[in-house]
Structures are given as C-alpha cells and as structure tokens.
Design a protein around this motif. Structure first.
Motif, short mmCIF file in Angstrom:
data_model
loop_
_atom_site.label_atom_id
_atom_site.label_comp_id
_atom_site.label_asym_id
_atom_site.label_seq_id
_atom_site.Cartn_x
_atom_site.Cartn_y
_atom_site.Cartn_z
N SER A 38 0.93 -1.22 -0.12
CA SER A 38 0.15 0.03 0.16
C SER A 38 0.78 1.42 0.09
O SER A 38 2.05 1.24 0.29
N THR A 41 0.28 -0.19 -7.50
CA THR A 41 -0.04 0.68 -6.43
C THR A 41 0.21 2.31 -6.97
O THR A 41 1.22 2.64 -7.53
N LEU A 65 -5.76 1.10 -5.92
CA LEU A 65 -4.87 -0.13 -6.39
C LEU A 65 -5.33 -0.63 -7.63
O LEU A 65 -6.60 -0.82 -7.93
N TRP A 80 -7.88 2.72 -2.22
CA TRP A 80 -6.97 2.17 -1.11
C TRP A 80 -7.81 2.25 0.29
O TRP A 80 -7.88 1.46 1.19
N LYS A 102 -8.59 -0.88 2.96
CA LYS A 102 -8.12 -0.76 4.40
C LYS A 102 -9.39 -0.66 5.40
O LYS A 102 -9.26 -1.31 6.53
#
Length: 324
Positions: free
Chosen positions: A16, A70, A75, A88, A92
């Motif tokens: 990430s 990335t 992504l 992203w 998460k």
C-alpha cells in the motif's frame, strides 16, 4: 477451500502507499491483504492468525490476478481483458470494497479469448498507465482512462515491461527485448539474448521472463541465462552462474542484483556475479519479489505456493505468511 489454498499460486504482489499493508493476487481471482506492522517486529510472538490475511475478497471469479500496481489513491489489478481499480481507503476499511472503475483492454486480432494483463507500470510525471497484454503494450491516460497509444512489435505474448527515463522495455515469448523511445513510440534498439552463445539455453527456450534497467545496464533473463547488458552498447557485461531452470524475477536494486524463478533459491548478487545471499523458498517457481525500505524494510517473495517468504534484511527468511 483448504485444497484450493494448498494448490494456489501467487502471481503478483504490491505494498500500500503507506507501506503498512501487503496485497497479493492469486490464480483464483482473489486479493489477500496482510497487515505488516506486527509481522516485521523482530521480537514479536506471532500466532497463526497474525501470519494469515486480515481480509480476502474476489475481484472476479474464475479469472486470475496477473499483476498489481500501487497508485497514490488506487490499487490497480490486472486481470483478464480488464484493469480494475479499488480505492485504498476502501481496501483498508471494508471487507468487500466496491470497484471504483475499470479499463477494458481492446480485443486483439486473432485472439480467441480475452488477453491477460501481465504487467503494469505507472508514469507519474505524465499520468500514464502502461499495460502489457498479449503481444502489445497499451498506454492509457489515468485521468480519462482512454487509450493513448498501442505499441506493437512483438511476435508472441509478453511477460514483462519496465520503464526507465524516456524508454520503455518490453519482452516475452519471442525472446526479444524491445527498447521503445516513448517520444516517438518507435523501437530504438533491441536485445536478443538467445542468439548469444554465452547466454543462450536452447533446452529452456528463448523466452524472457524478467526485465530491469538503470542508466548503465539492462538486466534480463528467462530461458536464456540471467545476464547484464551495457545499455549504450547492448553488449553483455555479466552472465550470472545461477542454478535455475528459468528466470521470472530480476531487478537491479541499488548496487545489487535480485533474481529468482524456477529454483529452490532466491538470489542477491553483485554486478560482477558474486552471490551475496541465497534465500530458500517454498515455491517451485518464484513469480513475484517486491521490497520497500519505509516504514519497514522488507522483501516479500511469492510464487507457486500459498506461502510467502518475508525477509527483513534481504539475507534470509524471517517469517512465512500463508493464505490459509
């Protein structure tokens, strides 16, 4: 599911933007997300749960994840016939993140099915995405997601691309490393390792499975031995004496060479071929090797196994992650 994971293969990995998460893509179209902070702590007592994914979700069933890239906010996932994008923030915070957008790959002439997106590169200065698909490289504008250019000069399907300065290098099954001048979109030079006697391994074929470049050298390998070539003169500088049956990973990293493939070992070497470290891997073939320095120094190795080797010093394996 246990049988599925046992016979799984990981084709791609990425970190990430913050460096706290490792994402891997497998042949079943799934993404697995690992949280790195505890994994890389030297004195941590880790449970099985700590070494397995914090989350898994399917991008598209029955389609393998061939490549990952990335970007600052997204992504990118290279699948079959399409590039998928996820935020992203959603990855998460959400168990099943929604697709943000996608890019459909043009159908290729004489292609029976959709083509694999085997490699992705990003040009931050020009905001462009380079995608290796079939025997073409497609260039898309990130903001509009429109096709800008198609680079066609290979006679068989691609395995890898890499960008350095104004050049894009591409290679694959036809055994040719094309060096494209991105100012003209023309091939300015090429390397054919399989015609060099010191590099060729006819019994393994002429395919090139890995590429890397800096201002002085081009590194490539596959069926031909891993070799370092002078960028300016396109002559061999070093032929690496590795015990492998094909190279799928190769990178010029600072003053060292990283390489792996069909081998029980992953190698770190000097530019003149001296072996610095040999890291045993559980996979028969290593397909992906990624690394970062911040916030944790880590090298992650994956391939034809559900296991992932984590190396914090690039010399030996510290931890082994698993998809299940």
């Amino acid at each position: 599911m246990l049988t599925k994971d046992f016979y799984n293969t990981i084709l791609s990995q990425t970190f990430s933007p913050c460096g706290n998460y490792l994402v891997v893509g497998d042949i079943y179209g799934e993404l697995s997300i690992f949280h790195l902070s505890k994994i890389v702590e030297a004195e941590a007592l880790l449970s099985k749960d700590d070494l397995t994914p914090k989350n898994r979700f399917t991008v598209k069933g029955d389609y393998q994840v061939n490549s990952l890239l990335t970007l600052p906010n997204h992504l990118l996932v290279g699948g079959v016939g399409e590039i998928f994008a996820y935020c992203w923030k959603a990855i998460k915070t959400t168990k099943k993140p929604q697709l943000a957008w996608s890019i459909e790959i043009p159908e290729q002439k004489d292609d029976i099915g959709k083509t694999d997106v085997v490699a992705l590169q990003f040009d931050e200065d020009k905001n462009l995405i380079y995608a290796a698909c079939g025997d073409n490289v497609y260039i898309f504008h990130l903001e509009t997601r429109k096709l800008l250019k198609t680079l066609s000069n290979h006679t068989d399907y691609l395995h890898c691309i890499t960008k350095f300065g104004n050049d894009l290098l591409s290679s694959g099954e036809d055994g040719t490393v094309n060096i494209w001048d991105l100012r003209t979109y023309k091939v300015s030079n090429k390397i054919e390792p399989h015609v060099n006697e010191s590099v060729a391994r006819p019994e393994l074929g002429k395919w090139i499975g890995a590429l890397s470049a800096n201002e002085d050298y081009v590194l490539c390998g596959g069926g031909p031995r891993l070799s370092l070539w002078h960028y300016r003169f396109l002559s061999t500088s070093t032929v690496f004496p590795l015990d492998d049956k094909g190279i799928h990973v190769a990178e010029i990293y600072k003053e060292k060479i990283l390489a792996g493939g069909i081998s029980k070992l992953f190698y770190q070497m000097s530019f003149v071929g001296e072996i610095v470290s040999e890291i045993p891997v559980s996979a028969v073939t290593t397909y992906s090797a990624i690394h970062q320095d911040e916030p944790f120094k880590v090298l992650s190795l994956a391939g034809s196994s559900s296991k992932i080797a984590i190396c914090s010093n690039f010399l030996y394996k510290n931890q082994q992650l698993s998809l299940s």
